[in-house]
Design a protein around this motif. Structure first.
Motif, PDB file in Angstrom:
ATOM      1  N   TYR A  15       0.831  -1.204   0.000  1.00 34.73           N
ATOM      2  CA  TYR A  15       0.000   0.000   0.000  1.00 34.73           C
ATOM      3  C   TYR A  15       0.868   1.256   0.000  1.00 34.73           C
ATOM      4  O   TYR A  15       0.550   2.243  -0.646  1.00 34.73           O
ATOM      5  N   GLU A  16       1.971   1.211   0.737  1.00 31.50           N
ATOM      6  CA  GLU A  16       2.877   2.350   0.761  1.00 31.50           C
ATOM      7  C   GLU A  16       3.549   2.548  -0.592  1.00 31.50           C
ATOM      8  O   GLU A  16       3.713   3.664  -1.056  1.00 31.50           O
ATOM      9  N   GLU A  17       3.918   1.448  -1.229  1.00 35.71           N
ATOM     10  CA  GLU A  17       4.605   1.503  -2.520  1.00 35.71           C
ATOM     11  C   GLU A  17       3.691   2.047  -3.619  1.00 35.71           C
ATOM     12  O   GLU A  17       4.098   2.835  -4.461  1.00 35.71           O
ATOM     13  N   THR A  18       2.434   1.608  -3.628  1.00 38.68           N
ATOM     14  CA  THR A  18       1.511   1.999  -4.694  1.00 38.68           C
ATOM     15  C   THR A  18       0.724   3.262  -4.377  1.00 38.68           C
ATOM     16  O   THR A  18       0.191   3.905  -5.281  1.00 38.68           O
ATOM     17  N   GLY A  19       0.604   3.607  -3.083  1.00 36.45           N
ATOM     18  CA  GLY A  19      -0.205   4.762  -2.704  1.00 36.45           C
ATOM     19  C   GLY A  19      -1.681   4.438  -2.639  1.00 36.45           C
ATOM     20  O   GLY A  19      -2.511   5.340  -2.517  1.00 36.45           O
ATOM     21  N   TRP A  20      -2.038   3.176  -2.705  1.00 44.22           N
ATOM     22  CA  TRP A  20      -3.442   2.773  -2.641  1.00 44.22           C
ATOM     23  C   TRP A  20      -3.908   2.678  -1.200  1.00 44.22           C
ATOM     24  O   TRP A  20      -3.134   2.436  -0.290  1.00 44.22           O
ATOM     25  N   GLU A  21      -5.201   2.847  -1.026  1.00 46.36           N
ATOM     26  CA  GLU A  21      -5.813   2.676   0.277  1.00 46.36           C
ATOM     27  C   GLU A  21      -6.205   1.213   0.439  1.00 46.36           C
ATOM     28  O   GLU A  21      -6.538   0.549  -0.538  1.00 46.36           O
ATOM     29  N   PRO A  22      -6.200   0.706   1.684  1.00 46.31           N
ATOM     30  CA  PRO A  22      -6.686  -0.658   1.895  1.00 46.31           C
ATOM     31  C   PRO A  22      -8.150  -0.784   1.473  1.00 46.31           C
ATOM     32  O   PRO A  22      -8.892   0.203   1.449  1.00 46.31           O
ATOM     33  N   LEU A  23      -8.555  -1.975   1.160  1.00 46.34           N
ATOM     34  CA  LEU A  23      -9.896  -2.222   0.641  1.00 46.34           C
ATOM     35  C   LEU A  23     -10.987  -1.792   1.624  1.00 46.34           C
ATOM     36  O   LEU A  23     -12.005  -1.240   1.216  1.00 46.34           O
ATOM     37  N   TYR A  24     -10.786  -2.017   2.916  1.00 48.66           N
ATOM     38  CA  TYR A  24     -11.822  -1.643   3.881  1.00 48.66           C
ATOM     39  C   TYR A  24     -12.032  -0.127   3.920  1.00 48.66           C
ATOM     40  O   TYR A  24     -13.157   0.337   4.114  1.00 48.66           O
ATOM     41  N   ILE A  25     -10.981   0.657   3.698  1.00 45.10           N
ATOM     42  CA  ILE A  25     -11.128   2.117   3.678  1.00 45.10           C
ATOM     43  C   ILE A  25     -11.857   2.557   2.406  1.00 45.10           C
ATOM     44  O   ILE A  25     -12.727   3.427   2.438  1.00 45.10           O
ATOM     45  N   ARG A  26     -11.524   1.929   1.274  1.00 43.30           N
ATOM     46  CA  ARG A  26     -12.218   2.289   0.023  1.00 43.30           C
ATOM     47  C   ARG A  26     -13.690   1.945   0.106  1.00 43.30           C
ATOM     48  O   ARG A  26     -14.554   2.696  -0.357  1.00 43.30           O
ATOM     49  N   ARG A  27     -14.012   0.792   0.727  1.00 43.51           N
ATOM     50  CA  ARG A  27     -15.421   0.423   0.896  1.00 43.51           C
ATOM     51  C   ARG A  27     -16.146   1.435   1.773  1.00 43.51           C
ATOM     52  O   ARG A  27     -17.271   1.845   1.479  1.00 43.51           O
ATOM     53  N   GLU A  28     -15.499   1.832   2.862  1.00 46.68           N
ATOM     54  CA  GLU A  28     -16.109   2.794   3.775  1.00 46.68           C
ATOM     55  C   GLU A  28     -16.346   4.133   3.077  1.00 46.68           C
ATOM     56  O   GLU A  28     -17.405   4.746   3.236  1.00 46.68           O
ATOM     57  N   GLN A  29     -15.401   4.576   2.277  1.00 46.91           N
ATOM     58  CA  GLN A  29     -15.567   5.841   1.556  1.00 46.91           C
ATOM     59  C   GLN A  29     -16.734   5.759   0.568  1.00 46.91           C
ATOM     60  O   GLN A  29     -17.539   6.693   0.472  1.00 46.91           O
ATOM     61  N   HIS A  30     -16.849   4.656  -0.150  1.00 49.94           N
ATOM     62  CA  HIS A  30     -17.944   4.524  -1.116  1.00 49.94           C
ATOM     63  C   HIS A  30     -19.296   4.433  -0.413  1.00 49.94           C
ATOM     64  O   HIS A  30     -20.299   4.955  -0.914  1.00 49.94           O
ATOM     65  N   ARG A  31     -19.330   3.793   0.756  1.00 48.48           N
ATOM     66  CA  ARG A  31     -20.576   3.761   1.521  1.00 48.48           C
ATOM     67  C   ARG A  31     -20.966   5.174   1.949  1.00 48.48           C
ATOM     68  O   ARG A  31     -22.138   5.558   1.861  1.00 48.48           O
ATOM     69  N   LEU A  32     -19.992   5.949   2.413  1.00 40.73           N
ATOM     70  CA  LEU A  32     -20.280   7.315   2.855  1.00 40.73           C
ATOM     71  C   LEU A  32     -20.711   8.208   1.691  1.00 40.73           C
ATOM     72  O   LEU A  32     -21.575   9.074   1.857  1.00 40.73           O
ATOM     73  N   ILE A  33     -20.141   7.995   0.526  1.00 45.13           N
ATOM     74  CA  ILE A  33     -20.551   8.772  -0.654  1.00 45.13           C
ATOM     75  C   ILE A  33     -21.994   8.459  -1.018  1.00 45.13           C
ATOM     76  O   ILE A  33     -22.790   9.355  -1.306  1.00 45.13           O
ATOM     77  N   LEU A  34     -22.361   7.178  -0.979  1.00 39.20           N
ATOM     78  CA  LEU A  34     -23.752   6.807  -1.261  1.00 39.20           C
ATOM     79  C   LEU A  34     -24.679   7.371  -0.197  1.00 39.20           C
ATOM     80  O   LEU A  34     -25.782   7.848  -0.507  1.00 39.20           O
ATOM     81  N   PHE A  35     -24.259   7.357   1.055  1.00 36.44           N
ATOM     82  CA  PHE A  35     -25.068   7.915   2.138  1.00 36.44           C
ATOM     83  C   PHE A  35     -25.276   9.414   1.929  1.00 36.44           C
ATOM     84  O   PHE A  35     -26.377   9.935   2.142  1.00 36.44           O
ATOM     85  N   TYR A  36     -24.228  10.118   1.497  1.00 34.83           N
ATOM     86  CA  TYR A  36     -24.346  11.551   1.200  1.00 34.83           C
ATOM     87  C   TYR A  36     -25.364  11.770   0.074  1.00 34.83           C
ATOM     88  O   TYR A  36     -26.190  12.680   0.142  1.00 34.83           O
TER      89      TYR A  36
END
Length: 166
Positions: A15-36
């Motif tokens: 994750y540090e090498e690629t700059g990607w977020e872990p899957l659980y964080i990406r899922r949480e962000q998408h849930r919050l976007i849908l909630f918004y």
């Protein structure tokens, strides 16, 4: 595949090498976007109708725009969309929840989750050299010292006879 490293590298290093977020964080962000989108009416009506009630208050309080947490009898229901996202939404800072547009909300949410910045030096040159450098940075290269650390070989010496490969 992307970094050229092997399976022995830790996920945190990847994750540090690629700059990607872990899957659980990406899922949480998408849930919050849908909630918004559900709160602002950008989602379909059948989803907007699922929103829990907001906390009733007579006074002008900071928590007046928070949602009631639904009662959860089982852990499975507690981890489902509405209860989990309501909990995450209520824990967001007020400046994120009060964003006026979807773009502003996404930008503030990204800043809140501290999107990782990858060094631009990781992408200089061709792909093959980038993969070799990623392996060296993460200690999973084909150098004998890295092979010894990963318990693949028992001899760290160089082919020329030098005691350690440099």
């Amino acid at each position: 595949i992307i970094t050229g490293t092997n399976r022995s590298i830790s996920r945190a290093k990847l994750y540090e090498e690629t700059g990607w977020e872990p899957l659980y964080i990406r899922r949480e962000q998408h849930r919050l976007i849908l909630f918004y989108k559900m709160i602002t009416g950008l989602a379909p009506t059948y989803l907007c109708n699922l929103l829990p009630e907001t906390r009733p208050t007579v006074y002008n309080l900071r928590n007046q725009n928070l949602f009631n947490q639904p009662f959860c009898r089982t852990e499975t229901y507690r981890q489902s969309f509405i209860p989990a996202t309501t909990r995450d939404w209520n824990s967001l800072p007020q400046n994120i929840r009060s964003a006026s547009t979807l773009g502003t909300f996404k930008a503030r949410l990204d800043k809140h989750y501290n999107k990782r910045k990858v060094s631009p030096y990781y992408f200089l040159g061709n792909r093959h050299m980038n993969a070799i450098m990623a392996c060296i940075r993460n200690g999973v290269s084909k150098l004998n010292c890295d092979l010894l650390k990963n318990h693949i070989t028992d001899n760290p010496s160089c082919a020329c006879g030098h005691p350690s490969e440099t």
